[in-house]
Design a protein around this motif. Structure first.
Motif, mmCIF file in Angstrom:
data_model
loop_
_atom_site.group_PDB
_atom_site.id
_atom_site.type_symbol
_atom_site.label_atom_id
_atom_site.label_comp_id
_atom_site.label_asym_id
_atom_site.label_seq_id
_atom_site.Cartn_x
_atom_site.Cartn_y
_atom_site.Cartn_z
ATOM 1 N N TYR A 1 0.843 -1.208 0.000
ATOM 2 C CA TYR A 1 0.000 0.000 0.000
ATOM 3 C C TYR A 1 0.877 1.257 0.000
ATOM 4 C CZ TYR A 1 -4.826 1.726 0.712
ATOM 5 O OH TYR A 1 -6.080 2.289 0.564
ATOM 6 N N TYR A 2 0.648 2.180 0.909
ATOM 7 C CA TYR A 2 1.390 3.437 0.898
ATOM 8 C C TYR A 2 2.898 3.256 1.067
ATOM 9 C CZ TYR A 2 -2.801 6.387 1.065
ATOM 10 O OH TYR A 2 -3.976 7.031 0.750
ATOM 11 N N SER A 3 3.318 2.224 1.757
ATOM 12 C CA SER A 3 4.744 2.021 1.990
ATOM 13 C C SER A 3 5.508 1.820 0.687
ATOM 14 C CB SER A 3 4.980 0.820 2.913
ATOM 15 O OG SER A 3 4.419 -0.362 2.364
ATOM 16 N N THR A 4 4.806 1.359 -0.355
ATOM 17 C CA THR A 4 5.431 1.210 -1.676
ATOM 18 C C THR A 4 5.072 2.378 -2.582
ATOM 19 O OG1 THR A 4 5.423 -1.204 -1.527
ATOM 20 C CG2 THR A 4 5.625 -0.253 -3.718
ATOM 21 N N LEU A 5 3.798 2.789 -2.582
ATOM 22 C CA LEU A 5 3.398 3.910 -3.439
ATOM 23 C C LEU A 5 4.141 5.190 -3.049
ATOM 24 C CD1 LEU A 5 1.162 4.475 -5.708
ATOM 25 C CD2 LEU A 5 0.034 5.749 -3.876
ATOM 26 N N HIS A 6 4.256 5.439 -1.742
ATOM 27 C CA HIS A 6 4.992 6.577 -1.189
ATOM 28 C C HIS A 6 4.539 7.912 -1.778
ATOM 29 C CE1 HIS A 6 7.992 8.500 1.175
ATOM 30 N NE2 HIS A 6 8.762 8.863 0.160
ATOM 31 N N ARG A 7 3.258 8.056 -1.934
ATOM 32 C CA ARG A 7 2.650 9.328 -2.306
ATOM 33 C C ARG A 7 1.345 9.441 -1.524
ATOM 34 N NH1 ARG A 7 6.773 10.468 -3.615
ATOM 35 N NH2 ARG A 7 7.631 11.414 -5.505
ATOM 36 N N ASN A 8 1.111 10.607 -0.935
ATOM 37 C CA ASN A 8 -0.074 10.785 -0.091
ATOM 38 C C ASN A 8 -1.289 11.102 -0.956
ATOM 39 O OD1 ASN A 8 -1.671 10.985 2.139
ATOM 40 N ND2 ASN A 8 -0.826 12.921 2.874
ATOM 41 N N LEU A 9 -1.702 10.065 -1.693
ATOM 42 C CA LEU A 9 -2.857 10.172 -2.582
ATOM 43 C C LEU A 9 -4.033 9.412 -1.986
ATOM 44 C CD1 LEU A 9 -1.017 9.314 -5.930
ATOM 45 C CD2 LEU A 9 -1.534 11.605 -5.040
ATOM 46 N N PRO A 10 -5.262 9.793 -2.339
ATOM 47 C CA PRO A 10 -6.423 9.027 -1.857
ATOM 48 C C PRO A 10 -6.389 7.596 -2.412
ATOM 49 C CG PRO A 10 -7.096 11.164 -2.727
ATOM 50 C CD PRO A 10 -5.663 10.981 -3.116
ATOM 51 N N MET A 11 -6.460 6.639 -1.537
ATOM 52 C CA MET A 11 -6.530 5.229 -1.946
ATOM 53 C C MET A 11 -7.592 4.542 -1.090
ATOM 54 S SD MET A 11 -2.820 3.804 -3.106
ATOM 55 C CE MET A 11 -2.039 3.613 -1.518
ATOM 56 N N ARG A 12 -8.185 3.523 -1.665
ATOM 57 C CA ARG A 12 -9.277 2.807 -0.985
ATOM 58 C C ARG A 12 -9.174 1.331 -1.295
ATOM 59 N NH1 ARG A 12 -13.359 0.595 1.309
ATOM 60 N NH2 ARG A 12 -15.368 1.648 1.592
ATOM 61 N N PHE A 13 -9.264 0.487 -0.259
ATOM 62 C CA PHE A 13 -9.344 -0.960 -0.452
ATOM 63 C C PHE A 13 -10.547 -1.479 0.324
ATOM 64 C CE2 PHE A 13 -7.087 -0.502 3.506
ATOM 65 C CZ PHE A 13 -7.484 -1.587 4.277
ATOM 66 N N LEU A 14 -10.934 -2.705 0.049
ATOM 67 C CA LEU A 14 -12.116 -3.289 0.673
ATOM 68 C C LEU A 14 -11.763 -3.816 2.059
ATOM 69 C CD1 LEU A 14 -13.591 -5.160 -2.424
ATOM 70 C CD2 LEU A 14 -13.958 -2.796 -1.661
ATOM 71 N N ASP A 15 -12.460 -3.323 3.051
ATOM 72 C CA ASP A 15 -12.143 -3.601 4.449
ATOM 73 C C ASP A 15 -12.537 -5.022 4.849
ATOM 74 O OD1 ASP A 15 -11.279 -2.663 7.102
ATOM 75 O OD2 ASP A 15 -13.364 -3.033 7.624
ATOM 76 N N CYS A 16 -11.738 -5.601 5.746
ATOM 77 C CA CYS A 16 -12.083 -6.936 6.269
ATOM 78 C C CYS A 16 -11.823 -7.010 7.771
ATOM 79 C CB CYS A 16 -11.296 -8.026 5.529
ATOM 80 S SG CYS A 16 -9.496 -7.838 5.611
ATOM 81 N N THR A 17 -12.092 -5.918 8.470
ATOM 82 C CA THR A 17 -11.942 -5.894 9.919
ATOM 83 C C THR A 17 -12.918 -6.882 10.547
ATOM 84 O OG1 THR A 17 -11.309 -3.566 9.870
ATOM 85 C CG2 THR A 17 -12.092 -4.446 11.969
ATOM 86 N N PRO A 18 -12.473 -7.729 11.474
ATOM 87 C CA PRO A 18 -13.381 -8.687 12.126
ATOM 88 C C PRO A 18 -14.550 -7.972 12.789
ATOM 89 C CG PRO A 18 -11.097 -9.194 12.657
ATOM 90 C CD PRO A 18 -11.082 -7.876 11.946
ATOM 91 N N SER A 19 -15.722 -8.538 12.616
ATOM 92 C CA SER A 19 -16.932 -7.943 13.186
ATOM 93 C C SER A 19 -17.275 -8.603 14.512
ATOM 94 C CB SER A 19 -18.099 -8.105 12.201
ATOM 95 O OG SER A 19 -19.306 -7.678 12.786
ATOM 96 N N ASP A 20 -17.817 -7.794 15.417
ATOM 97 C CA ASP A 20 -18.284 -8.338 16.699
ATOM 98 C C ASP A 20 -19.534 -9.188 16.504
ATOM 99 O OD1 ASP A 20 -16.241 -7.072 18.066
ATOM 100 O OD2 ASP A 20 -17.409 -5.239 18.382
ATOM 101 N N GLU A 21 -20.210 -8.959 15.386
ATOM 102 C CA GLU A 21 -21.423 -9.718 15.077
ATOM 103 C C GLU A 21 -21.051 -11.000 14.334
ATOM 104 O OE1 GLU A 21 -25.540 -9.227 12.443
ATOM 105 O OE2 GLU A 21 -24.265 -7.480 12.881
ATOM 106 N N LYS A 22 -21.326 -12.129 14.942
ATOM 107 C CA LYS A 22 -20.946 -13.414 14.365
ATOM 108 C C LYS A 22 -21.669 -13.666 13.044
ATOM 109 C CE LYS A 22 -20.145 -18.217 15.681
ATOM 110 N NZ LYS A 22 -20.294 -19.250 16.735
ATOM 111 N N GLY A 23 -20.900 -14.059 12.038
ATOM 112 C CA GLY A 23 -21.475 -14.379 10.731
ATOM 113 C C GLY A 23 -21.640 -13.186 9.811
ATOM 114 N N ALA A 24 -21.333 -11.981 10.294
ATOM 115 C CA ALA A 24 -21.488 -10.787 9.462
ATOM 116 C C ALA A 24 -20.407 -10.775 8.376
ATOM 117 C CB ALA A 24 -21.395 -9.530 10.315
#
Length: 540
Positions: free
Chosen positions: A441-464
């Motif tokens: 990600y930014y560590s390679t691009l090394h430019r402070n540009l808007p970037m977006r990826f699809l999030d996969c943070t674990p949810s507190d709601e089981k099965g979400a």
């Protein structure tokens, strides 16, 4: 991440030496002289530098997202911090090493794409060479010079070690620290009398540092600590004057570093324990059957060295070290979430045993009763050794090159390409329509540009389902809904499998392909991702 262990020591040692068909090396030929050890180190350093340049593929998200991305955020003030850093289950001790490197590059005005991409692995290759040297020294102390040379051969030619050890994973540094620390522990050596009084303290300090870098390293050091406690005569001194003070000092240092970086007091090992062991949080990233390390994981890592390692274990009868391998594999097998890299720290030990077996078949045989060696027997041994070395080289080197330079390289190539384009002002913003954390990600691009990826943070709601899951289940539907509220990016990155399902969506929004990168010949854990495509808006 998403894509996402009361014996008579001197008598035992003498029996091994008597049974081993390797002649004693004259003292003046031992590689204990500092200059000779330096030569071994320089050889390893040169090899690992070459190794680092060969590694051009994507292996595990943590190499970038839990090390370099965090380091980039520290050094330059921008970069994505994953949910683990919000929960306080990661220590900054590892990323600050690379943050210091980035600061040096920026100071020298060398923070250009070529250096940002390659220097972190070159720095890790220095650590890796230290690990190689200490494996040589450890083998030398336990088994002698001949075994040390063959153990180093095994370490340098094993495909997985080549593939993984120069990557900026915390597991790679943990492996180096483990090998270095083992060298200083009296309980590992055949004769504790040959070791200085301060050696164990060094071993303790380095072991504590390994645990600070990766708390799961405690699995290794519980075994070694209990073994030392059992064998040492000064048990109270060991616990009260060494373990507690040194452990407290290193833990306190880690506590201060993390408190400074987090901006609040955080006890990372405790948070790590709660998430990975007490709540089985790691299972969110997938689980394997209990015997996976024995039947697949560690077996694949050792690869064709496996029969040599097993033969070396039984021939050498060094049960303390072989017990360490069994202990780590057994404990890690109790956890649901399993990965190759988790057991990387014991791979050098298995390779050392392979080196032992190679030394036994390559050493001259006993005399024929007249004070002379039997030529035919000796020639037979040499032929066996040459055949074994050829077999190991032919089976490991192509595998190492293929996995390091071919398999799953597209996600590295695409961000390397975008970093050069961004440096030249041709990139305004990027949307990654891929499984989360699929690229650097930014560590390679090394430019402070808007970037977006699809999030996969674990949810507190089981099965979400997270964003990444919903996209993979219905790419077209997700993208259509997502585009209702998006700021149209200048570039979109996606795998060919989803690309086929998004042809109409891309055409509707006037996106056309400008670059494509080969990724893989076969699938790993999901649909076959053969290539990575870059799309940009037409007319830009």
């Amino acid at each position: 991440m998403r894509q996402r262990k009361n014996v008579d020591v001197s008598s035992t040692n003498n029996n091994i030496k008597n049974n081993l068909k390797i002649p004693k090396t004259p003292k003046n030929n031992k590689f204990t002289h500092p200059l000779l050890n330096n030569n071994v180190f320089y050889l390893c350093l040169f090899f690992r530098f070459i190794n680092a340049f060969f590694v051009q593929t994507y292996f595990n998200p943590d190499e970038h997202w839990q090390a370099l991305e965090v380091a980039h955020h520290i050094s330059f003030g921008y970069g994505h911090l994953t949910w683990e850093w919000e929960k306080g289950i990661r220590s900054y001790l590892h990323p600050v090493i690379f943050a210091a490197l980035y600061k040096v590059l920026a100071f020298l005005n060398l923070d250009k794409p070529w250096f940002m991409i390659r220097t972190p692995r070159l720095l890790q290759s220095v650590f890796s060479a230290i690990g190689d040297l200490y494996l040589f020294k450890l083998s030398q102390e336990i088994f002698g010079d001949s075994v040390a040379k063959f153990a180093l051969f095994a370490q340098l030619t094993n495909w997985f070690m080549f593939f993984c050890i120069t990557r900026t994973l915390s597991n790679s540094l943990e492996t180096v620290l483990t090998v270095v620390s083992l060298y200083y522990w009296p309980c590992i050596r055949p004769s504790a009398s040959k070791i200085s009084r301060g050696s164990r303290k060094w071993g303790l300090a380095i072991a504590a540092l390994a645990c600070a870098v990766r708390p799961t390293s405690a699995i290794t050091w519980i075994y070694i600590g209990l073994l030392e406690l059992y064998l040492t005569r000064d048990k109270l001194k060991f616990v009260l004057l060494e373990v507690i003070p040194i452990g407290t000092l290193i833990l306190g240092l880690t506590f201060l570093v993390d408190g400074w970086m987090y901006g609040t007091w955080v006890l990372v090992p405790l948070n790590f324990l709660k998430f990975n062991f007490l709540s089985s949080g790691g299972d969110y990233y997938g689980t394997h059957v209990w015997h996976w390390y024995f039947s697949q994981g560690f077996t694949v890592m050792v690869f064709t060295f496996l029969p040599f390692s097993l033969a070396g274990i039984f021939k050498s009868k060094q049960w303390k070290l072989s017990g360490l391998i069994a202990w780590c594999l057994g404990i890690y097998s109790l956890l649901g979430h399993k990965e190759f890299r988790f057991v990387l720290p014991v791979l050098p030990i298995a390779l050392m045993f392979a080196g032992y077996w190679l030394a036994t078949i390559g050493g001259p045989d006993k005399s024929n009763g007249q004070g002379k060696r039997s030529p035919s027997t000796h020639d037979g041994c040499s032929a066996k050794l040459q055949l074994a070395i050829l077999f190991l080289a032919v089976s490991n080197i192509p595998m190492a090159i293929y996995m390091s330079m071919v398999h799953q390289r597209g996600t590295e190539d695409v961000i390397n390409y975008l970093s050069v384009e961004a440096y030249n002002g041709k990139v305004k913003s990027v949307l990654f329509l891929t499984p989360c954390h699929a690229t650097p990600y930014y560590s390679t691009l090394h430019r402070n540009l808007p970037m977006r990826f699809l999030d996969c943070t674990p949810s507190d709601e089981k099965g979400a389902l997270d964003e990444s899951d919903r996209f993979l289940a219905d790419p077209a539907g997700f993208a259509t809904e997502f585009a209702k509220n998006w700021s149209i990016p200048s570039h979109i990155v996606l795998f060919d499998y989803q690309e086929k399902l998004l042809k109409d969506f891309l055409a509707l929004h006037n996106f056309g392909e400008i670059k494509r990168f080969f990724h893989a010949h076969f699938k790993v854990d999901r649909e076959h991702q053969a290539s990575v495509a870059v799309y940009t808006r037409k007319g830009q």
